[in-house]
Design a protein around this motif. Structure first.
Motif, PDB file in Angstrom:
ATOM      1  N   ALA A 205      15.504  45.404 -36.221  1.00  0.00           N
ATOM      2  CA  ALA A 205      14.769  46.502 -35.584  1.00  0.00           C
ATOM      3  C   ALA A 205      13.948  45.995 -34.398  1.00  0.00           C
ATOM      4  CB  ALA A 205      13.877  47.206 -36.598  1.00  0.00           C
ATOM      5  N   MET A 206      13.351  44.822 -34.531  1.00  0.00           N
ATOM      6  CA  MET A 206      12.579  44.248 -33.420  1.00  0.00           C
ATOM      7  C   MET A 206      13.469  43.965 -32.219  1.00  0.00           C
ATOM      8  SD  MET A 206       9.786  41.778 -35.259  1.00  0.00           S
ATOM      9  CE  MET A 206       8.320  42.500 -36.024  1.00  0.00           C
ATOM     10  N   HIS A 207      14.652  43.410 -32.461  1.00  0.00           N
ATOM     11  CA  HIS A 207      15.585  43.185 -31.355  1.00  0.00           C
ATOM     12  C   HIS A 207      16.007  44.509 -30.723  1.00  0.00           C
ATOM     13  CE1 HIS A 207      16.235  38.859 -31.134  1.00  0.00           C
ATOM     14  NE2 HIS A 207      16.233  38.813 -32.463  1.00  0.00           N
ATOM     15  N   LEU A 208      16.224  45.521 -31.539  1.00  0.00           N
ATOM     16  CA  LEU A 208      16.570  46.848 -30.999  1.00  0.00           C
ATOM     17  C   LEU A 208      15.447  47.393 -30.118  1.00  0.00           C
ATOM     18  CD1 LEU A 208      18.183  48.587 -34.111  1.00  0.00           C
ATOM     19  CD2 LEU A 208      19.302  48.165 -31.908  1.00  0.00           C
ATOM     20  N   SER A 209      14.208  47.274 -30.595  1.00  0.00           N
ATOM     21  CA  SER A 209      13.097  47.799 -29.796  1.00  0.00           C
ATOM     22  C   SER A 209      12.965  47.042 -28.475  1.00  0.00           C
ATOM     23  CB  SER A 209      11.783  47.799 -30.593  1.00  0.00           C
ATOM     24  OG  SER A 209      11.399  46.519 -30.984  1.00  0.00           O
ATOM     25  N   LEU A 210      13.176  45.731 -28.499  1.00  0.00           N
ATOM     26  CA  LEU A 210      13.143  44.956 -27.250  1.00  0.00           C
ATOM     27  C   LEU A 210      14.255  45.391 -26.300  1.00  0.00           C
ATOM     28  CD1 LEU A 210      12.383  41.324 -28.480  1.00  0.00           C
ATOM     29  CD2 LEU A 210      10.969  42.713 -26.946  1.00  0.00           C
ATOM     30  N   SER A 211      15.431  45.665 -26.843  1.00  0.00           N
ATOM     31  CA  SER A 211      16.566  46.057 -25.998  1.00  0.00           C
ATOM     32  C   SER A 211      16.351  47.411 -25.332  1.00  0.00           C
ATOM     33  CB  SER A 211      17.861  46.080 -26.822  1.00  0.00           C
ATOM     34  OG  SER A 211      17.904  47.211 -27.673  1.00  0.00           O
ATOM     35  N   ARG A 212      15.425  48.195 -25.849  1.00  0.00           N
ATOM     36  CA  ARG A 212      15.180  49.532 -25.302  1.00  0.00           C
ATOM     37  C   ARG A 212      14.056  49.558 -24.265  1.00  0.00           C
ATOM     38  NH1 ARG A 212      16.632  51.669 -31.124  1.00  0.00           N
ATOM     39  NH2 ARG A 212      18.830  52.065 -30.697  1.00  0.00           N
ATOM     40  N   LEU A 213      13.458  48.408 -23.989  1.00  0.00           N
ATOM     41  CA  LEU A 213      12.440  48.356 -22.935  1.00  0.00           C
ATOM     42  C   LEU A 213      13.116  48.572 -21.586  1.00  0.00           C
ATOM     43  CD1 LEU A 213      10.299  45.304 -24.114  1.00  0.00           C
ATOM     44  CD2 LEU A 213       9.698  47.735 -24.264  1.00  0.00           C
ATOM     45  N   THR A 214      12.449  49.277 -20.708  1.00  0.00           N
ATOM     46  CA  THR A 214      13.020  49.566 -19.391  1.00  0.00           C
ATOM     47  C   THR A 214      12.435  48.687 -18.303  1.00  0.00           C
ATOM     48  OG1 THR A 214      11.385  51.316 -19.047  1.00  0.00           O
ATOM     49  CG2 THR A 214      13.523  51.961 -19.998  1.00  0.00           C
ATOM     50  N   CYS A 215      11.702  47.661 -18.709  1.00  0.00           N
ATOM     51  CA  CYS A 215      11.138  46.742 -17.727  1.00  0.00           C
ATOM     52  C   CYS A 215      11.209  45.325 -18.291  1.00  0.00           C
ATOM     53  CB  CYS A 215       9.682  47.101 -17.408  1.00  0.00           C
ATOM     54  SG  CYS A 215       8.544  46.759 -18.775  1.00  0.00           S
ATOM     55  N   ASP A 216      10.994  44.379 -17.417  1.00  0.00           N
ATOM     56  CA  ASP A 216      10.916  42.986 -17.841  1.00  0.00           C
ATOM     57  C   ASP A 216       9.473  42.703 -18.255  1.00  0.00           C
ATOM     58  OD1 ASP A 216      11.796  40.463 -18.378  1.00  0.00           O
ATOM     59  OD2 ASP A 216      12.097  39.875 -16.283  1.00  0.00           O
ATOM     60  N   TYR A 217       9.245  41.617 -18.914  1.00  0.00           N
ATOM     61  CA  TYR A 217       7.892  41.220 -19.323  1.00  0.00           C
ATOM     62  C   TYR A 217       7.791  39.704 -19.217  1.00  0.00           C
ATOM     63  CZ  TYR A 217      10.482  40.437 -23.628  1.00  0.00           C
ATOM     64  OH  TYR A 217      11.419  40.025 -24.533  1.00  0.00           O
ATOM     65  N   ASP A 218       6.554  39.217 -19.154  1.00  0.00           N
ATOM     66  CA  ASP A 218       6.320  37.785 -18.972  1.00  0.00           C
ATOM     67  C   ASP A 218       6.099  37.043 -20.282  1.00  0.00           C
ATOM     68  OD1 ASP A 218       6.237  37.848 -16.012  1.00  0.00           O
ATOM     69  OD2 ASP A 218       4.530  39.172 -16.405  1.00  0.00           O
ATOM     70  N   LYS A 219       5.491  37.709 -21.241  1.00  0.00           N
ATOM     71  CA  LYS A 219       5.152  37.072 -22.503  1.00  0.00           C
ATOM     72  C   LYS A 219       5.298  38.093 -23.627  1.00  0.00           C
ATOM     73  CE  LYS A 219       1.426  34.488 -24.735  1.00  0.00           C
ATOM     74  NZ  LYS A 219       0.071  33.962 -24.600  1.00  0.00           N
ATOM     75  N   LEU A 220       5.625  37.593 -24.821  1.00  0.00           N
ATOM     76  CA  LEU A 220       5.849  38.447 -25.974  1.00  0.00           C
ATOM     77  C   LEU A 220       4.956  37.977 -27.125  1.00  0.00           C
ATOM     78  CD1 LEU A 220       7.584  40.594 -27.475  1.00  0.00           C
ATOM     79  CD2 LEU A 220       9.281  38.798 -27.845  1.00  0.00           C
ATOM     80  N   ILE A 221       4.313  38.933 -27.787  1.00  0.00           N
ATOM     81  CA  ILE A 221       3.493  38.641 -28.963  1.00  0.00           C
ATOM     82  C   ILE A 221       4.045  39.479 -30.107  1.00  0.00           C
ATOM     83  CG2 ILE A 221       1.183  38.589 -29.963  1.00  0.00           C
ATOM     84  CD1 ILE A 221       0.138  38.748 -27.000  1.00  0.00           C
ATOM     85  N   ILE A 222       4.458  38.798 -31.182  1.00  0.00           N
ATOM     86  CA  ILE A 222       5.068  39.455 -32.332  1.00  0.00           C
ATOM     87  C   ILE A 222       4.157  39.259 -33.533  1.00  0.00           C
ATOM     88  CG2 ILE A 222       7.119  39.588 -33.801  1.00  0.00           C
ATOM     89  CD1 ILE A 222       8.616  38.036 -31.549  1.00  0.00           C
ATOM     90  N   ASP A 223       3.986  40.290 -34.313  1.00  0.00           N
ATOM     91  CA  ASP A 223       3.167  40.174 -35.512  1.00  0.00           C
ATOM     92  C   ASP A 223       3.926  39.448 -36.623  1.00  0.00           C
ATOM     93  OD1 ASP A 223       0.949  40.484 -37.212  1.00  0.00           O
ATOM     94  OD2 ASP A 223       1.770  42.317 -38.046  1.00  0.00           O
ATOM     95  N   ALA A 224       3.672  38.155 -36.769  1.00  0.00           N
ATOM     96  CA  ALA A 224       4.050  37.336 -37.931  1.00  0.00           C
ATOM     97  C   ALA A 224       5.541  37.167 -38.189  1.00  0.00           C
ATOM     98  CB  ALA A 224       3.372  37.895 -39.188  1.00  0.00           C
ATOM     99  N   VAL A 225       6.393  37.496 -37.244  1.00  0.00           N
ATOM    100  CA  VAL A 225       7.830  37.331 -37.446  1.00  0.00           C
ATOM    101  C   VAL A 225       8.388  36.491 -36.301  1.00  0.00           C
ATOM    102  CG1 VAL A 225      10.063  38.511 -37.601  1.00  0.00           C
ATOM    103  CG2 VAL A 225       8.031  39.545 -38.633  1.00  0.00           C
ATOM    104  N   ALA A 226       9.069  35.407 -36.662  1.00  0.00           N
ATOM    105  CA  ALA A 226       9.732  34.580 -35.655  1.00  0.00           C
ATOM    106  C   ALA A 226      11.128  35.141 -35.417  1.00  0.00           C
ATOM    107  CB  ALA A 226       9.816  33.135 -36.131  1.00  0.00           C
TER     108      ALA A 226
END
Length: 185
Positions: free
Chosen positions: A81-102
């Protein structure tokens, strides 16, 4: 600098999907009202939801259904689900912070501290988006599968939900791997 935060909701539910949100904000984004969704009332979350969406540069929702959760386990479903949510972003980003999941296969700088939803506003905001989205989805499912009170318990294992489960049986949106010890029908 654009910073993305990711969080999930519904990990421990007996019914419904696991939902994640990846949300991107400018690095200076801040509002004292935004906290981990679990620390806010339903009313506060719903008030903050449009404000957060308005201030997000982009956001994406990832949903993994109970059938997949039962097949691949909850942790792998959260990661999917996290990968799916990332794939649905419409912009690029510089840094990612994830709650407790590698996560694997992330080509950006990222961190995944425990309780990131308490520390990083980007993750707190993502948790609010995911929680409101999932709660609304469970309220709609409650109209189809009456008697489980999902409009109130969002599929979590409350006393009333477990009682309904034993009386009414399982539905197609129950997680069979989560209820196998509760339901003997």
């Amino acid at each position: 600098m654009l910073i993305a935060g990711i969080d999930e909701v519904g990990r421990g539910c007996l019914a419904g999907p696991v939902v994640t949100c990846a949300a991107v904000f400018e690095s200076g984004f801040y509002d004292i009202r935004i906290k981990d969704s679990k620390k806010l009332s339903k009313k506060k979350r719903e008030e903050l939801y449009p404000f957060i969406l308005e201030h997000a540069v982009s956001y994406g929702i990832g949903i993994v259904c109970p059938i997949i959760i039962d097949k691949i386990n909850i942790l792998n479903a959260v990661k999917q689900a996290m990968h799916l949510s990332l794939s649905r972003l419409t912009c690029d980003y510089d840094k990612l912070i994830i709650d407790a999941v590698a996560l694997n296969h992330i080509d950006k700088e990222y961190i995944h501290p425990n309780k990131a939803d308490d520390t990083y506003i980007q993750v707190s905001a993502a948790s609010i988006i995911a929680k409101v989205y999932r709660d609304n989805l469970m309220a709609e499912l409650a109209k189809v599968y009456k008697g489980y009170l999902w409009e109130k318990n969002a599929g979590y294992g409350t006393k009333e939900h477990i009682k309904a489960l034993k009386e009414l049986g399982i539905t197609p949106v129950h997680r069979k791997s989560f209820i196998k010890n509760l339901y003997q029908g």
